[in-house]
Design a protein around this motif. Sequence first.
Motif, PDB file in Angstrom:
ATOM      1  N   ALA A  36       0.817  -1.218   0.000  1.00 35.45           N
ATOM      2  CA  ALA A  36       0.000   0.000   0.000  1.00 35.45           C
ATOM      3  C   ALA A  36       0.848   1.265   0.000  1.00 35.45           C
ATOM      4  N   LYS A  37       2.134   1.130  -0.321  1.00 35.55           N
ATOM      5  CA  LYS A  37       3.019   2.299  -0.371  1.00 35.55           C
ATOM      6  C   LYS A  37       3.591   2.498  -1.766  1.00 35.55           C
ATOM      7  N   GLN A  69      -5.000  -0.189   7.727  1.00 36.91           N
ATOM      8  CA  GLN A  69      -4.937   1.035   6.951  1.00 36.91           C
ATOM      9  C   GLN A  69      -6.224   1.185   6.156  1.00 36.91           C
ATOM     10  N   VAL A 118      -7.374   2.412   2.777  1.00 40.30           N
ATOM     11  CA  VAL A 118      -6.807   2.729   1.468  1.00 40.30           C
ATOM     12  C   VAL A 118      -7.937   3.210   0.573  1.00 40.30           C
ATOM     13  N   THR A 157      -3.728   6.757   1.640  1.00 37.20           N
ATOM     14  CA  THR A 157      -3.692   5.766   2.713  1.00 37.20           C
ATOM     15  C   THR A 157      -3.742   6.475   4.057  1.00 37.20           C
ATOM     16  N   GLN A 164      -3.921   5.690   8.273  1.00 36.64           N
ATOM     17  CA  GLN A 164      -3.850   4.731   9.378  1.00 36.64           C
ATOM     18  C   GLN A 164      -5.161   4.762  10.164  1.00 36.64           C
TER      19      GLN A 164
END
Length: 344
Positions: free
Chosen positions: A69-70, A326, A328, A337, A339
Amino acid sequence: MYKTILSLVLLPTLVWSNAVTGDDNSMQPAAAYPAVLADKALLTDIISVAEQRLVAVGERGHILLSDDAKSWQQAQVPVQANLNSVYFINKQQGWAVGHDASILMTSDGGLSWTLQHYAPQNDKPLFDIYFFNEQQGIAVGAYGLFYRTTDGGNNWQMEFQAELLAEDDQEYLAELEETDPELYQIELGAVLPHFNRLYADGNVLYLVGEAGFVAKSLDQGQNWQRLEEFYNGSLFDITRSSGMSLVAVGLRGHAFQSLDQGVSWSQFELDETATFNSVFSDGNNRLFIVGNAGALWLSVDDGKTFSNLSRADGKAVVNGLVWKEQLVLVTETGLKTIQLSELE
């Protein structure tokens, strides 16, 4: 963007042969371009594949993959059509649909895609796709566009679902078939509402769309029951909450809940005027509603109360999911994204 049933003897379900092109080179689409900023462009849908990989789709044929997801990798895609929905049946096999009635298939977890269906001459987009198993699936879209496959997408058959018509439209078509067969054929492609979203709830398949349209099927979409309308605006998504209620969302901040499998609905009183695009639950009592103008609402008590967590940038949020603590989101400006701890 999406009653009493007359005898189907008058209006049987019609089936057309596959409209896939491939023999006519002039109809072959151009492949999607590699784009450095693809993760900052409009994205419309996202799915978690076996909790190991995220796959997102969007404009210009962009399909993006990530395992964290990064960082995001752009897949090889044979069309530049805007894509609206993505679905995976297992770790390797998935499908995506979009404009030009495009249907794409992957067999390598989303790294590369092949074109199974492409019909720009129809001038209708597909909005959603769902597979019951590796062979049987359906795709739906604008003006009642409805395709079915029984062989994993190698062939797609167009169907006309007569029972999804309003009663007066059924009567109109039945009369037109007798009096003006040419106009009848034209009206078949325009009389149904836009089908915006499919949702599988166990053995029940729900379908929502334009002008308050809601229907459900108990036999994989072979036959449908059109439910009583409870809202005259378009509905764009439907889901089952952790508390086992059905939730549907749509135009101008309208969101509804049903506690009796869609028989009756009550409206959530939310101070929102932006259109809601999607609703999803994470299985841990969190219910998210997202929409235009940065709209983001969260309930942790099955819709009894909501927190307004709308984004300050005001950019449209089209869809999202919870993945490894997370949130997304896919938005008009790409991926975002958050937290979950930041939302507490």
